[in-house]
Design a protein around this motif. Sequence first.
Motif, PDB file in Angstrom:
ATOM      1  N   GLN A 113       0.841  -1.181   0.000  1.00 43.95           N
ATOM      2  CA  GLN A 113       0.000   0.000   0.000  1.00 43.95           C
ATOM      3  C   GLN A 113       0.885   1.244   0.000  1.00 43.95           C
ATOM      4  O   GLN A 113       2.066   1.174   0.331  1.00 43.95           O
ATOM      5  CB  GLN A 113      -0.941   0.000   1.212  1.00 43.95           C
ATOM      6  CG  GLN A 113      -0.263  -0.274   2.549  1.00 43.95           C
ATOM      7  CD  GLN A 113       0.463   0.926   3.113  1.00 43.95           C
ATOM      8  OE1 GLN A 113      -0.061   2.035   3.059  1.00 43.95           O
ATOM      9  NE2 GLN A 113       1.649   0.731   3.648  1.00 43.95           N
ATOM     10  N   ASP A 114       0.333   2.357  -0.404  1.00 47.08           N
ATOM     11  CA  ASP A 114       1.121   3.585  -0.490  1.00 47.08           C
ATOM     12  C   ASP A 114       0.534   4.700   0.381  1.00 47.08           C
ATOM     13  O   ASP A 114       0.808   5.880   0.150  1.00 47.08           O
ATOM     14  CB  ASP A 114       1.232   4.062  -1.935  1.00 47.08           C
ATOM     15  CG  ASP A 114      -0.129   4.225  -2.590  1.00 47.08           C
ATOM     16  OD1 ASP A 114      -1.158   4.071  -1.893  1.00 47.08           O
ATOM     17  OD2 ASP A 114      -0.179   4.509  -3.792  1.00 47.08           O
ATOM     18  N   ILE A 167      -9.172  -5.178   6.355  1.00 49.58           N
ATOM     19  CA  ILE A 167      -9.991  -4.034   5.945  1.00 49.58           C
ATOM     20  C   ILE A 167      -9.112  -2.862   5.536  1.00 49.58           C
ATOM     21  O   ILE A 167      -9.361  -2.185   4.521  1.00 49.58           O
ATOM     22  CB  ILE A 167     -10.951  -3.633   7.078  1.00 49.58           C
ATOM     23  CG1 ILE A 167     -12.027  -4.700   7.238  1.00 49.58           C
ATOM     24  CG2 ILE A 167     -11.584  -2.264   6.807  1.00 49.58           C
ATOM     25  CD1 ILE A 167     -12.918  -4.502   8.425  1.00 49.58           C
ATOM     26  N   LEU A 168      -8.061  -2.601   6.311  1.00 55.19           N
ATOM     27  CA  LEU A 168      -7.148  -1.515   5.959  1.00 55.19           C
ATOM     28  C   LEU A 168      -6.491  -1.763   4.608  1.00 55.19           C
ATOM     29  O   LEU A 168      -6.368  -0.853   3.784  1.00 55.19           O
ATOM     30  CB  LEU A 168      -6.079  -1.362   7.041  1.00 55.19           C
ATOM     31  CG  LEU A 168      -6.538  -0.780   8.374  1.00 55.19           C
ATOM     32  CD1 LEU A 168      -5.377  -0.741   9.362  1.00 55.19           C
ATOM     33  CD2 LEU A 168      -7.108   0.607   8.189  1.00 55.19           C
ATOM     34  N   LEU A 169      -6.092  -2.988   4.368  1.00 56.80           N
ATOM     35  CA  LEU A 169      -5.462  -3.309   3.091  1.00 56.80           C
ATOM     36  C   LEU A 169      -6.445  -3.144   1.934  1.00 56.80           C
ATOM     37  O   LEU A 169      -6.101  -2.633   0.869  1.00 56.80           O
ATOM     38  CB  LEU A 169      -4.924  -4.740   3.125  1.00 56.80           C
ATOM     39  CG  LEU A 169      -3.613  -4.943   3.886  1.00 56.80           C
ATOM     40  CD1 LEU A 169      -3.293  -6.423   3.992  1.00 56.80           C
ATOM     41  CD2 LEU A 169      -2.470  -4.215   3.196  1.00 56.80           C
ATOM     42  N   LEU A 170      -7.669  -3.583   2.134  1.00 55.19           N
ATOM     43  CA  LEU A 170      -8.660  -3.479   1.068  1.00 55.19           C
ATOM     44  C   LEU A 170      -8.957  -2.033   0.710  1.00 55.19           C
ATOM     45  O   LEU A 170      -9.255  -1.715  -0.450  1.00 55.19           O
ATOM     46  CB  LEU A 170      -9.956  -4.192   1.485  1.00 55.19           C
ATOM     47  CG  LEU A 170      -9.869  -5.715   1.631  1.00 55.19           C
ATOM     48  CD1 LEU A 170     -11.205  -6.281   2.079  1.00 55.19           C
ATOM     49  CD2 LEU A 170      -9.428  -6.366   0.334  1.00 55.19           C
ATOM     50  N   PHE A 171      -8.859  -1.140   1.693  1.00 54.60           N
ATOM     51  CA  PHE A 171      -9.166   0.259   1.427  1.00 54.60           C
ATOM     52  C   PHE A 171      -7.982   1.019   0.843  1.00 54.60           C
ATOM     53  O   PHE A 171      -8.166   1.980   0.097  1.00 54.60           O
ATOM     54  CB  PHE A 171      -9.630   0.956   2.704  1.00 54.60           C
ATOM     55  CG  PHE A 171     -11.105   0.837   2.930  1.00 54.60           C
ATOM     56  CD1 PHE A 171     -11.986   1.755   2.376  1.00 54.60           C
ATOM     57  CD2 PHE A 171     -11.619  -0.211   3.674  1.00 54.60           C
ATOM     58  CE1 PHE A 171     -13.357   1.642   2.572  1.00 54.60           C
ATOM     59  CE2 PHE A 171     -12.986  -0.330   3.871  1.00 54.60           C
ATOM     60  CZ  PHE A 171     -13.861   0.597   3.320  1.00 54.60           C
ATOM     61  N   THR A 174      -3.971  -0.344  -3.968  1.00 56.23           N
ATOM     62  CA  THR A 174      -4.419   0.081  -5.297  1.00 56.23           C
ATOM     63  C   THR A 174      -4.241  -1.021  -6.343  1.00 56.23           C
ATOM     64  O   THR A 174      -4.418  -0.773  -7.533  1.00 56.23           O
ATOM     65  CB  THR A 174      -3.634   1.330  -5.740  1.00 56.23           C
ATOM     66  OG1 THR A 174      -2.222   1.020  -5.737  1.00 56.23           O
ATOM     67  CG2 THR A 174      -3.894   2.498  -4.810  1.00 56.23           C
ATOM     68  N   HIS A 175      -3.896  -2.201  -5.889  1.00 55.43           N
ATOM     69  CA  HIS A 175      -3.661  -3.306  -6.824  1.00 55.43           C
ATOM     70  C   HIS A 175      -4.980  -3.974  -7.219  1.00 55.43           C
ATOM     71  O   HIS A 175      -6.052  -3.641  -6.713  1.00 55.43           O
ATOM     72  CB  HIS A 175      -2.720  -4.333  -6.194  1.00 55.43           C
ATOM     73  CG  HIS A 175      -1.439  -3.753  -5.703  1.00 55.43           C
ATOM     74  ND1 HIS A 175      -0.431  -3.351  -6.543  1.00 55.43           N
ATOM     75  CD2 HIS A 175      -0.997  -3.485  -4.446  1.00 55.43           C
ATOM     76  CE1 HIS A 175       0.579  -2.870  -5.835  1.00 55.43           C
ATOM     77  NE2 HIS A 175       0.259  -2.940  -4.562  1.00 55.43           N
ATOM     78  N   LYS A 176      -4.876  -4.932  -8.109  1.00 54.71           N
ATOM     79  CA  LYS A 176      -6.045  -5.681  -8.529  1.00 54.71           C
ATOM     80  C   LYS A 176      -6.551  -6.550  -7.380  1.00 54.71           C
ATOM     81  O   LYS A 176      -5.838  -6.824  -6.420  1.00 54.71           O
ATOM     82  CB  LYS A 176      -5.711  -6.554  -9.739  1.00 54.71           C
ATOM     83  CG  LYS A 176      -5.340  -5.750 -10.981  1.00 54.71           C
ATOM     84  CD  LYS A 176      -5.055  -6.673 -12.151  1.00 54.71           C
ATOM     85  CE  LYS A 176      -4.718  -5.863 -13.410  1.00 54.71           C
ATOM     86  NZ  LYS A 176      -4.413  -6.743 -14.560  1.00 54.71           N
ATOM     87  N   ASN A 177      -7.791  -6.993  -7.512  1.00 52.75           N
ATOM     88  CA  ASN A 177      -8.423  -7.756  -6.435  1.00 52.75           C
ATOM     89  C   ASN A 177      -7.660  -9.031  -6.098  1.00 52.75           C
ATOM     90  O   ASN A 177      -7.589  -9.436  -4.946  1.00 52.75           O
ATOM     91  CB  ASN A 177      -9.869  -8.093  -6.812  1.00 52.75           C
ATOM     92  CG  ASN A 177     -10.755  -6.866  -6.800  1.00 52.75           C
ATOM     93  OD1 ASN A 177     -10.457  -5.895  -6.107  1.00 52.75           O
ATOM     94  ND2 ASN A 177     -11.844  -6.898  -7.557  1.00 52.75           N
ATOM     95  N   ILE A 178      -7.080  -9.679  -7.108  1.00 54.66           N
ATOM     96  CA  ILE A 178      -6.357 -10.925  -6.854  1.00 54.66           C
ATOM     97  C   ILE A 178      -5.118 -10.663  -6.002  1.00 54.66           C
ATOM     98  O   ILE A 178      -4.767 -11.465  -5.131  1.00 54.66           O
ATOM     99  CB  ILE A 178      -5.980 -11.620  -8.192  1.00 54.66           C
ATOM    100  CG1 ILE A 178      -5.331 -12.976  -7.917  1.00 54.66           C
ATOM    101  CG2 ILE A 178      -5.075 -10.719  -9.014  1.00 54.66           C
ATOM    102  CD1 ILE A 178      -6.231 -13.961  -7.236  1.00 54.66           C
ATOM    103  N   ILE A 179      -4.457  -9.513  -6.219  1.00 51.47           N
ATOM    104  CA  ILE A 179      -3.299  -9.158  -5.414  1.00 51.47           C
ATOM    105  C   ILE A 179      -3.728  -8.849  -3.989  1.00 51.47           C
ATOM    106  O   ILE A 179      -3.071  -9.249  -3.016  1.00 51.47           O
ATOM    107  CB  ILE A 179      -2.554  -7.955  -6.030  1.00 51.47           C
ATOM    108  CG1 ILE A 179      -2.148  -8.264  -7.474  1.00 51.47           C
ATOM    109  CG2 ILE A 179      -1.328  -7.608  -5.188  1.00 51.47           C
ATOM    110  CD1 ILE A 179      -1.212  -9.436  -7.600  1.00 51.47           C
ATOM    111  N   LYS A 180      -4.835  -8.140  -3.842  1.00 51.75           N
ATOM    112  CA  LYS A 180      -5.367  -7.869  -2.504  1.00 51.75           C
ATOM    113  C   LYS A 180      -5.660  -9.162  -1.758  1.00 51.75           C
ATOM    114  O   LYS A 180      -5.356  -9.298  -0.572  1.00 51.75           O
ATOM    115  CB  LYS A 180      -6.650  -7.037  -2.610  1.00 51.75           C
ATOM    116  CG  LYS A 180      -6.448  -5.615  -3.101  1.00 51.75           C
ATOM    117  CD  LYS A 180      -7.789  -4.880  -3.125  1.00 51.75           C
ATOM    118  CE  LYS A 180      -7.615  -3.438  -3.594  1.00 51.75           C
ATOM    119  NZ  LYS A 180      -8.910  -2.714  -3.614  1.00 51.75           N
TER     120      LYS A 180
END
Length: 206
Positions: A113-114, A167-171, A174-180
């Motif tokens: 994440q950035d 939850i923090l990572l999902l928000f 900025t990567h694609k869903n598979i990376i998340k």
Amino acid sequence: MASRKHSIIQMRDYYSDEEKLIKPSVHKKLVQLFTVPVREIPMRIVHSFMPPYNSTTYVHTDLLCPLIGVVLLYITILYGMSYKIPVANSSTSVEQILILYALLVVPVFYVSQDHYDLYESCAILGYTAYGHVLTLVLSLIFSPGSVSFFFINLILFCGLNVIRLIILLLFFMTHKNIIKLLVSSYLCIVYLLCNIYVYFRFVHRT
């Protein structure tokens, strides 16, 4: 019905607008990260277990409370080792496990994440130490040696920490869903396996 937006309340510092305009030195920034009113420490620990409530989640990025959590975890493990039968003692040190765990999770969370810098990433992950602490402490006090009671605590307290982290990572990823999905699964698995390993290696009597 429109979906309700989720809000992240950042709890970063206590500085004036003028102070925020001045880029602090490394020493001053570290002092700021360890400056937390004592009366707020208990509530910050409680926040570390709170999943989104009323579409709001609190994120604290100080380093004082995470450091307290890591110290409590270290003391708890040493206390559990004192009751372990000698033949079951491990040649692996507690320090090695904690350092290895940090190396496995901090870089992954930071680069995925950035939104948070390295200090803040360490703080967020440091707050998850309280899940380990409560899981091990309750297992030691109320039902030492009971594996089923340990896993109940693991699911409850460590599970809450993992949910917040995901939850923090999902928000903020900025990567694609598979990376998340892959990053969230990796952090979740490492976090839970670390607690299980520590329990059976250092805390469980046999």
